[in-house]
Design a protein around this motif. Structure first.
Motif, PDB file in Angstrom:
ATOM      1  N   VAL A  96     -10.022  -4.152  -1.228  1.00 48.22           N
ATOM      2  CA  VAL A  96      -9.362  -2.867  -0.975  1.00 48.22           C
ATOM      3  C   VAL A  96      -7.872  -3.071  -1.214  1.00 48.22           C
ATOM      4  O   VAL A  96      -7.248  -3.937  -0.589  1.00 48.22           O
ATOM      5  CB  VAL A  96      -9.613  -2.376   0.459  1.00 48.22           C
ATOM      6  CG1 VAL A  96      -8.998  -0.985   0.638  1.00 48.22           C
ATOM      7  CG2 VAL A  96     -11.104  -2.339   0.766  1.00 48.22           C
ATOM      8  N   SER A  97      -7.305  -2.291  -2.122  1.00 49.21           N
ATOM      9  CA  SER A  97      -5.901  -2.465  -2.506  1.00 49.21           C
ATOM     10  C   SER A  97      -5.110  -1.207  -2.176  1.00 49.21           C
ATOM     11  O   SER A  97      -5.542  -0.094  -2.484  1.00 49.21           O
ATOM     12  CB  SER A  97      -5.783  -2.751  -4.007  1.00 49.21           C
ATOM     13  OG  SER A  97      -6.592  -3.847  -4.369  1.00 49.21           O
ATOM     14  N   PHE A  98      -3.960  -1.382  -1.543  1.00 52.30           N
ATOM     15  CA  PHE A  98      -3.101  -0.251  -1.205  1.00 52.30           C
ATOM     16  C   PHE A  98      -1.699  -0.771  -0.908  1.00 52.30           C
ATOM     17  O   PHE A  98      -1.490  -1.976  -0.726  1.00 52.30           O
ATOM     18  CB  PHE A  98      -3.661   0.528  -0.012  1.00 52.30           C
ATOM     19  CG  PHE A  98      -3.806  -0.297   1.243  1.00 52.30           C
ATOM     20  CD1 PHE A  98      -2.814  -0.325   2.209  1.00 52.30           C
ATOM     21  CD2 PHE A  98      -4.955  -1.068   1.452  1.00 52.30           C
ATOM     22  CE1 PHE A  98      -2.953  -1.091   3.360  1.00 52.30           C
ATOM     23  CE2 PHE A  98      -5.097  -1.839   2.591  1.00 52.30           C
ATOM     24  CZ  PHE A  98      -4.093  -1.852   3.550  1.00 52.30           C
ATOM     25  N   ALA A  99      -0.746   0.148  -0.849  1.00 51.31           N
ATOM     26  CA  ALA A  99       0.640  -0.207  -0.542  1.00 51.31           C
ATOM     27  C   ALA A  99       0.929   0.066   0.917  1.00 51.31           C
ATOM     28  O   ALA A  99       0.431   1.034   1.499  1.00 51.31           O
ATOM     29  CB  ALA A  99       1.593   0.602  -1.419  1.00 51.31           C
ATOM     30  N   SER A 100       1.735  -0.800   1.521  1.00 50.88           N
ATOM     31  CA  SER A 100       2.123  -0.620   2.919  1.00 50.88           C
ATOM     32  C   SER A 100       3.431  -1.359   3.167  1.00 50.88           C
ATOM     33  O   SER A 100       3.931  -2.089   2.302  1.00 50.88           O
ATOM     34  CB  SER A 100       1.021  -1.135   3.844  1.00 50.88           C
ATOM     35  OG  SER A 100       1.370  -0.916   5.206  1.00 50.88           O
TER      36      SER A 100
END
Length: 843
Positions: free
Chosen positions: A92-96
């Motif tokens: 799962v890839s996302f920006a934070s």
């Protein structure tokens, strides 16, 4: 027969007194071949590296991608595969935002939440070594080394992601597919997938990519398996990607660079060929007496031709071999020039195919360009040995000289063949060849025109040195056509290359000048926007924009469901549009068709909307079409009232689809907030305050983004200019060759003028006048032709808009004109040194 066997010995002996002059011949072809070999060898290394690393870059044999909305249905399919013994992993890839507890700074990161066993292929190297295998043993995190510096953290410290804390167990040394320059915007961090829920980062409107990696049993045909799996995934709107897709995507992503390098190789090779032709022309002109002497002692015209053809062939092979050595050395420098923005490690190895191709193509090109001027030795009269005015080579008309016609036809066919091979397309190759032919015709006509005008415009009241210099353009044995053709064609190729390079770099340029914002907050929930607004204003920073974002999918076009359409592209039903609403146009967009929508509701309850013209073209839409959108389960119909041209390079929110406020103001949404903080310290405090209060919200320092993009563009620019140096170096040799071709005639004229009483200064001014006119005509004609050539290359090969860089091109033209004059005067030093007595001896 014995005479023919003696030709190699005669060729060797005959070349001894002229080998320094023949260095020009070899240099021209050597540099052209060096560019060709360097480019082909690096392309071969790049292609092989993509093929070898594609599985590691993907992480599995196949990958299944999904969005948050359709992940449950995709997971159901993957669970079925697991029960059938197929290895399945999740990423799962996302920006934070990442921060150290009680720290002063925050940093945007690219989070990778991975399940055990992922990746199935490739190695993630860490420091200390082997820490990736320990990632799943607890609530641990692996981070990029730059993040340690940015957050002033150390291995063993805690990192805050959302509402969860992770212990740093090491740093990432090497990750397949990582682009080192771009990672400075958002460094990668890895956490175990099972702790993802604790972060509470994936809320409404969050943008995350879900990827299921598959490891197929040994012997399984991945293409067949992917085709069968695709039919199962069609209903879930999941996408499947294979190793072959990864190879193809990587190849396509660097296609423009590869095309440009292909043009660089072709330009360098053609310039080398022009240099060869000019050098051989000058060489043959100086060998008239030798040829005449050989004819007097019984050599036939065929045997004399054989001597010089053998010399040219040997020099062509030697020059090509030197070029191969130079090109092989240059390919080892290319990874350092191109490194940093390629998503893979390019392993440099010797490429025998590129080396053999360089020798064959280089030698063949040298021979083809040399053959036409060499054929002139057949017509040197034996009388030339005892009478200097015997006329040298007979000037038969070209169409009456069958061997020369055949040689020119073979040269033209060779250029077309090489152009097709370099352009990797028959259409583009033939188009490039036609452009080259047109340029040569225009240059020949301009040379003929200047000779005619020189005869007509010359006036007795002009200064003697000017009249004499201009008269040299039309007198018998003038070199106007040869010099203008060589110089103009060189200027045409170099200017075309420069314009293409400039336009390619302009495509990559990013402009943020119209937006004052230097800090952006995103993934801000609707109930958080007021609080974030107050945090920003408390820091005495203005809120420039508060932009709502509503995720949606296209459900139907003119009443026909998108999923059932057989004419639309496959992504039409899968794409999630992050759209917005406002009642006025932004600074980064303009209406190109139709009219801006009216904020008021239509009588039948359907709103108007505006769409980006490019995506409207891909969907084959027209003004007045009705689109039905799926907004979180609700159907929202709109009528297209306008198409917009959007400047996506601007640092501000832009959208494919815009709605009037009344259409979406009550829909579920998240927000993007843009502000302008006066310095880096204020931006850092703002980001920290926002993360402390709203851990799910992310922020991005646009000043840092611009700096990073600048680094990437600097790398690309360096790569392009590095390769263009080959053509510039060859272009300088072409100038030397073109001027050297008329050296013998200038020497005789200068000595005769001295005999008649002319001073060195007068002779220098005569040559200055002549070379100034030749340089101006050749360079200016080449520049004008290059605008058309560069437009054609950008339009047909790169499929991108063209904008002429007039001022730099004019400056380049003036530089080449000055270089022509300088080279002309320097190469004519013998004229100043020669004594009048030489004229009497020549009589």
């Amino acid at each position: 027969m014995k005479r023919w066997l003696a030709i190699p010995t005669l060729a060797w002996r005959e070349s001894r007194n002229s080998r320094k002059r023949l260095v020009l011949f070899m240099s021209a072809i050597s540099i052209g071949v060096a560019a060709l070999v360097a480019i082909d060898a690096y392309s071969g290394n790049l292609t092989r590296s993509v093929r070898e690393q594609s599985r590691a870059l993907l992480g599995g044999d196949l990958a299944v991608n999904a969005r948050q909305t359709n992940r449950p249905s995709v997971d159901s399919v993957l669970d079925t595969l697991t029960r059938h013994g197929i290895g399945v992993g999740h990423v799962v890839s996302f920006a934070s935002m990442a921060a150290v507890p009680n720290g002063a700074t925050t940093k945007l990161v690219q989070v990778r939440a991975v399940s055990p066993g992922v990746p199935f292929y490739g190695t993630i190297e860490t420091d200390p070594a082997g820490r990736y295998s320990a990632l799943q043993d607890g609530q641990f995190i692996l981070i990029d080394p730059s993040l340690l510096v940015a957050l002033d953290a150390h291995v063993g410290d805690k990192i805050v992601l959302g509402y969860a804390q992770f212990t740093i167990i090491g740093t990432l040394k090497s990750v397949p597919g990582d682009v080192s320059v771009a990672s400075s915007i958002g460094p990668r961090v890895y956490i175990p997938e099972r702790y993802l829920a604790e972060t509470r980062l994936l809320t409404f409107g969050s943008r995350a990519d879900y990827q299921g990696l598959l490891k197929l049993p040994a012997g399984t045909n991945s293409a067949t398996f992917a085709k069968a799996l695709k039919s199962q995934l069609d209903s879930t709107k999941g996408r499947i990607r294979s190793v072959q897709d990864t190879e193809r995507n990587l190849t396509n992503s660097i296609k423009s660079l590869d095309r440009f390098l292909g043009i660089v190789g072709l330009v360098a090779l053609l310039l080398g060929g022009i240099g060869v032709a000019s050098a051989i022309y000058a060489y043959v002109a100086e060998k008239n007496d030798t040829v005449a002497t050989l004819r007097c002692v019984g050599a036939t015209s065929s045997q004399v031709l054989g001597i010089y053809v053998l010399e040219a062939a040997a020099l062509g092979v030697i020059g090509a071999m030197i070029g191969v050595a130079l090109g092989t050395a240059a390919q080892f420098a290319l990874p350092h020039v191109l490194g940093g923005f390629l998503p893979l490690d390019v392993t440099i190895r010797l490429e025998p195919r590129a080396m053999i191709t360089g020798i064959v193509v280089g030698a063949w090109t040298a021979m083809m360009f040399a053959l036409a001027p060499l054929l002139g030795v057949r017509r040197v009269s034996p009388l030339q040995a005892i009478r200097k005015n015997a006329g040298g080579a007979s000037r038969a008309r070209l169409w009456n000289d069958v061997p020369r016609m055949v040689a020119i036809a073979a040269l033209a066919a060779s250029v077309v063949a090489i152009a097709v091979q370099r352009a990797d397309s028959v259409r583009n190759g033939v188009g490039m060849s036609a452009g080259i032919a047109a340029a040569l015709i225009v240059l020949w006509l301009s040379a003929a025109l200047i000779s005619w005008l020189a005869r007509k415009v010359i006036r007795e009241q002009w200064p003697f040195v000017v009249r004499q210099g201009v008269a040299n353009l039309y007198r018998p044995a003038n070199q106007t056509r040869a010099v203008v053709l060589s110089l103009g064609f060189g200027a045409f190729l170099i200017s075309t290359l420069y314009l293409v390079q400039t336009n390619l770099l302009r495509q990559l340029a990013v402009s943020g000048e119209a937006s004052r914002a230097n800090l952006v907050f995103f993934d801000v929930q609707e109930d958080q926007i007021a609080g974030l607004d107050s945090i920003v204003r408390a820091s005495r920073s203005p809120v420039i924009q508060r932009v709502p974002i509503v995720p949606m999918k296209l459900f139907a076009i003119n009443g026909t469901p998108v999923a059932a359409s057989k004419t639309l592209p496959p992504w039409a039903a899968r794409r999630e549009y992050r759209s917005s609403y406002r009642d006025s146009l932004g600074a980064s967009e303009k209406v190109t068709q139709g009219r801006w929508f009216e904020p008021a509701k239509w009588k039948n309850g359907v709103y108007e909307a505006s769409m980006d013209e490019n995506i409207a073209g891909e969907l084959k839409l027209k003004i007045g079409d009705t689109l039905t959108w799926d907004v979180q389960g609700a159907r929202v119909p709109v009528v297209l009232s306008s198409f917009r041209q959007v400047n996506w390079a601007r640092f501000e929110p832009n959208f494919f689809v815009l709605f009037p406020t009344a259409a979406l103001e009550h829909a579920p949404k998240s927000f993007v907030l843009l502000t302008e903080a006066k310095d880096a310290m204020v931006r850092a405090r703002l980001q920290r305050a926002a993360v402390d209060r709203y851990p799910n919200a992310s922020s991005l320092d646009l000043a840092q983004v611009q700096e990073t993009i600048g680094k990437i563009l600097a790398k690309v620019s360096l790569a392009i200019r590095f390769m263009a140096l080959f053509s510039l170096a060859t272009g300088a040799l072409v100038l030397f060759s073109a001027v050297a071709a008329s050296r013998r005639q200038r020497l005789r004229e200068g000595v005769l003028l001295k005999t008649l009483g002319a001073t060195r200064a007068q002779i220098g001014r005569i040559m200055l006048a002549e070379y100034a006119v030749l340089g101006a005509i050749g360079s200016a004609t080449g520049m004008l032709l290059s605008i058309g050539g560069a437009w054609g290359a950008m339009h047909f090969i790169f499929e991108a808009p063209f904008s002429p860089a007039i001022v730099p091109t004019v400056a380049l033209t003036l530089f080449m004109m000055a270089l022509t004059i300088t080279i002309g005067l320097l190469s004519s030093r013998d004229v100043f040194r020669e004594t009048p007595m030489a004229a009497l001896r020549e009589a």
